[in-house]
Design a protein around this motif. Structure first.
Motif, PDB file in Angstrom:
ATOM      1  N   MET A  92       0.823  -1.216   0.000  1.00 13.98           N
ATOM      2  CA  MET A  92       0.000   0.000   0.000  1.00 13.98           C
ATOM      3  C   MET A  92       0.853   1.261   0.000  1.00 13.98           C
ATOM      4  SD  MET A  92      -3.058  -1.168   2.616  1.00 13.98           S
ATOM      5  CE  MET A  92      -3.978   0.353   2.430  1.00 13.98           C
ATOM      6  N   ASP A  93       1.949   1.258   0.745  1.00 12.55           N
ATOM      7  CA  ASP A  93       2.828   2.434   0.777  1.00 12.55           C
ATOM      8  C   ASP A  93       3.489   2.661  -0.577  1.00 12.55           C
ATOM      9  OD1 ASP A  93       2.195   2.897   3.380  1.00 12.55           O
ATOM     10  OD2 ASP A  93       4.033   2.054   4.226  1.00 12.55           O
ATOM     11  N   THR A  94       3.854   1.573  -1.246  1.00 13.00           N
ATOM     12  CA  THR A  94       4.450   1.696  -2.577  1.00 13.00           C
ATOM     13  C   THR A  94       3.468   2.351  -3.540  1.00 13.00           C
ATOM     14  OG1 THR A  94       5.858  -0.255  -2.270  1.00 13.00           O
ATOM     15  CG2 THR A  94       5.410   0.433  -4.533  1.00 13.00           C
ATOM     16  N   GLY A  95       2.233   1.863  -3.539  1.00 13.58           N
ATOM     17  CA  GLY A  95       1.221   2.446  -4.414  1.00 13.58           C
ATOM     18  C   GLY A  95       0.923   3.895  -4.069  1.00 13.58           C
ATOM     19  N   GLY A  96       0.790   4.178  -2.780  1.00 17.85           N
ATOM     20  CA  GLY A  96       0.501   5.547  -2.359  1.00 17.85           C
ATOM     21  C   GLY A  96       1.594   6.520  -2.736  1.00 17.85           C
ATOM     22  N   ASN A  97       2.838   6.115  -2.546  1.00 19.51           N
ATOM     23  CA  ASN A  97       3.963   6.994  -2.888  1.00 19.51           C
ATOM     24  C   ASN A  97       4.046   7.242  -4.390  1.00 19.51           C
ATOM     25  OD1 ASN A  97       4.766   7.221  -0.215  1.00 19.51           O
ATOM     26  ND2 ASN A  97       6.207   5.527  -0.327  1.00 19.51           N
ATOM     27  N   CYS A  98       3.857   6.182  -5.175  1.00 21.99           N
ATOM     28  CA  CYS A  98       3.922   6.332  -6.635  1.00 21.99           C
ATOM     29  C   CYS A  98       2.793   7.232  -7.139  1.00 21.99           C
ATOM     30  CB  CYS A  98       3.827   4.957  -7.307  1.00 21.99           C
ATOM     31  SG  CYS A  98       5.287   3.923  -7.130  1.00 21.99           S
ATOM     32  N   GLY A  99       1.589   6.993  -6.637  1.00 21.90           N
ATOM     33  CA  GLY A  99       0.461   7.800  -7.071  1.00 21.90           C
ATOM     34  C   GLY A  99       0.579   9.248  -6.661  1.00 21.90           C
ATOM     35  N   SER A 100       1.014   9.500  -5.438  1.00 24.50           N
ATOM     36  CA  SER A 100       1.157  10.870  -4.951  1.00 24.50           C
ATOM     37  C   SER A 100       2.214  11.637  -5.728  1.00 24.50           C
ATOM     38  CB  SER A 100       1.511  10.866  -3.459  1.00 24.50           C
ATOM     39  OG  SER A 100       0.480  10.296  -2.693  1.00 24.50           O
ATOM     40  N   GLN A 101       3.321  10.964  -6.017  1.00 23.61           N
ATOM     41  CA  GLN A 101       4.386  11.627  -6.768  1.00 23.61           C
ATOM     42  C   GLN A 101       3.920  12.002  -8.162  1.00 23.61           C
ATOM     43  OE1 GLN A 101       6.262  10.307  -9.538  1.00 23.61           O
ATOM     44  NE2 GLN A 101       7.689  12.042  -9.613  1.00 23.61           N
ATOM     45  N   ALA A 102       3.211  11.091  -8.810  1.00 17.98           N
ATOM     46  CA  ALA A 102       2.735  11.372 -10.166  1.00 17.98           C
ATOM     47  C   ALA A 102       1.718  12.511 -10.160  1.00 17.98           C
ATOM     48  CB  ALA A 102       2.120  10.110 -10.776  1.00 17.98           C
ATOM     49  N   SER A 103       0.778  12.483  -9.221  1.00 18.11           N
ATOM     50  CA  SER A 103      -0.257  13.521  -9.179  1.00 18.11           C
ATOM     51  C   SER A 103       0.343  14.884  -8.865  1.00 18.11           C
ATOM     52  CB  SER A 103      -1.328  13.166  -8.146  1.00 18.11           C
ATOM     53  OG  SER A 103      -0.811  13.194  -6.827  1.00 18.11           O
ATOM     54  N   ILE A 164       5.117  -4.507  -9.224  1.00 18.27           N
ATOM     55  CA  ILE A 164       5.171  -3.984 -10.590  1.00 18.27           C
ATOM     56  C   ILE A 164       3.793  -3.480 -11.032  1.00 18.27           C
ATOM     57  CG2 ILE A 164       5.551  -4.581 -13.012  1.00 18.27           C
ATOM     58  CD1 ILE A 164       7.673  -6.587 -12.048  1.00 18.27           C
ATOM     59  N   ILE A 165       2.766  -4.324 -10.840  1.00 19.34           N
ATOM     60  CA  ILE A 165       1.419  -3.946 -11.264  1.00 19.34           C
ATOM     61  C   ILE A 165       0.913  -2.752 -10.463  1.00 19.34           C
ATOM     62  CG2 ILE A 165      -0.968  -4.721 -11.476  1.00 19.34           C
ATOM     63  CD1 ILE A 165       0.127  -7.580 -11.781  1.00 19.34           C
ATOM     64  N   THR A 166       1.187  -2.751  -9.157  1.00 20.60           N
ATOM     65  CA  THR A 166       0.741  -1.645  -8.307  1.00 20.60           C
ATOM     66  C   THR A 166       1.381  -0.334  -8.724  1.00 20.60           C
ATOM     67  OG1 THR A 166       0.344  -3.085  -6.398  1.00 20.60           O
ATOM     68  CG2 THR A 166       0.697  -0.756  -5.947  1.00 20.60           C
ATOM     69  N   ALA A 167       2.668  -0.354  -9.042  1.00 20.33           N
ATOM     70  CA  ALA A 167       3.355   0.859  -9.480  1.00 20.33           C
ATOM     71  C   ALA A 167       2.745   1.393 -10.774  1.00 20.33           C
ATOM     72  CB  ALA A 167       4.843   0.590  -9.663  1.00 20.33           C
ATOM     73  N   VAL A 200      -5.649   4.378  -4.731  1.00 21.15           N
ATOM     74  CA  VAL A 200      -4.550   3.447  -4.970  1.00 21.15           C
ATOM     75  C   VAL A 200      -4.496   2.369  -3.887  1.00 21.15           C
ATOM     76  CG1 VAL A 200      -2.034   3.232  -5.055  1.00 21.15           C
ATOM     77  CG2 VAL A 200      -3.177   5.074  -6.297  1.00 21.15           C
ATOM     78  N   ASP A 201      -4.773   2.740  -2.642  1.00 16.72           N
ATOM     79  CA  ASP A 201      -4.814   1.749  -1.567  1.00 16.72           C
ATOM     80  C   ASP A 201      -5.828   0.655  -1.876  1.00 16.72           C
ATOM     81  OD1 ASP A 201      -2.876   3.031  -0.157  1.00 16.72           O
ATOM     82  OD2 ASP A 201      -4.204   3.896   1.352  1.00 16.72           O
ATOM     83  N   ALA A 202      -6.987   1.087  -2.344  1.00 14.61           N
ATOM     84  CA  ALA A 202      -8.040   0.131  -2.677  1.00 14.61           C
ATOM     85  C   ALA A 202      -7.587  -0.803  -3.798  1.00 14.61           C
ATOM     86  CB  ALA A 202      -9.312   0.871  -3.075  1.00 14.61           C
ATOM     87  N   CYS A 203      -7.012  -0.228  -4.842  1.00 14.75           N
ATOM     88  CA  CYS A 203      -6.570  -1.035  -5.986  1.00 14.75           C
ATOM     89  C   CYS A 203      -5.431  -1.972  -5.613  1.00 14.75           C
ATOM     90  CB  CYS A 203      -6.129  -0.125  -7.122  1.00 14.75           C
ATOM     91  SG  CYS A 203      -7.462   0.834  -7.867  1.00 14.75           S
ATOM     92  N   PHE A 208      -2.991  -7.283  -5.002  1.00 13.18           N
ATOM     93  CA  PHE A 208      -2.158  -8.163  -4.177  1.00 13.18           C
ATOM     94  C   PHE A 208      -2.801  -9.530  -3.979  1.00 13.18           C
ATOM     95  CE2 PHE A 208      -0.495  -8.902   0.373  1.00 13.18           C
ATOM     96  CZ  PHE A 208       0.520  -9.737  -0.098  1.00 13.18           C
ATOM     97  N   PHE A 209      -4.047  -9.539  -3.549  1.00 14.14           N
ATOM     98  CA  PHE A 209      -4.678 -10.816  -3.233  1.00 14.14           C
ATOM     99  C   PHE A 209      -5.047 -11.619  -4.470  1.00 14.14           C
ATOM    100  CE2 PHE A 209      -5.472  -8.508   0.798  1.00 14.14           C
ATOM    101  CZ  PHE A 209      -4.744  -9.366   1.606  1.00 14.14           C
TER     102      PHE A 209
END
Length: 218
Positions: A92-103, A164-167, A200-203, A208-209
């Protein structure tokens, strides 16, 4: 602030926020009166600029409710491989960081007219390239570490593929939502960090699962 002539309120609101506040906890609303103003204020122009951390309570609440739903739906996976739970914060932190940086980069580019809504494919392709670089790097490093620590190749592949997919998904959401907001004549800042992180957390949990179910045959 120095006296500068602005073509639109969005640029002025952005510069005003940056020069007034050194944190991300404020809202700035700018109003501009037209030449022949309506006494009922119906034709006034306005623009808003918000800090990244202005609505964490709402985002946290929504995320918590969704996460609980996901946990309930994947209880069998938890029972079969309890170790999966320990990797949720990292995913979740990986996705959040990637999404926040892009936005953040796209919102700034929109505010300074470096990017227009018509450039969304170019922006998206660039973020996809960055996400692949980030995702593959994280996947290799963490995959090797997890295999050395736990000796489970399928767990390593699960975490690696998920990263990879989350990023990719996070970067895509982070760069496209502000552009779509701009196209709809909304303030791209509405799609700032809290909103992106919530989505992104939701996705990332769902990714993951589902990857775990596929690769680990749970």
């Amino acid at each position: 602030m120095p006296i500068v002539k602005y073509k639109d309120l969005e640029k002025y609101a952005y510069d005003l926020y940056v020069n007034t506040y050194d944190d991300e906890y404020h809202w700035v609303i700018i109003y501009s009166e037209p030449k022949n103003a309506d006494p009922n204020f119906n034709d006034w122009y306005f623009e808003g600029m918000q800090g990244d951390f202005t609505d964490p309570i709402l985002s946290t609440s929504v995320t918590r409710k969704f996460n609980k739903t996901v946990y309930d739906n994947y209880q069998n996976a938890f029972a079969a491989v309890p170790l999966l739970v320990s990797f949720i914060p990292m995913i979740m932190d990986t996705g959040g960081n990637c999404g926040s940086q892009a936005s953040t980069m796209v919102i700034r580019a929109l505010a300074t007219d470096e990017v227009e809504p018509k450039d969304f494919l170019k922006v998206w392709f660039k973020e996809i390239q960055i996400s692949l670089l980030v995702g593959v790097s994280l996947a290799v490093v963490n995959g090797i570490r997890i295999y050395i620590e736990y000796g489970n190749i399928f767990l390593s592949l699960t975490i690696g593929c998920t990263l990879i997919i989350t990023a990719i998904v996070a970067k895509s959401i982070g760069c496209l939502l502000p552009i779509f907001a701009k196209q709809l004549r909304l303030d791209p800042a509405y799609m700032a960090s809290p909103m992106i992180t919530t989505m992104v957390d939701a996705c990332s949990l769902v990714i993951f699962f589902n990857v775990a179910l596929l690769l680990m045959n749970i």
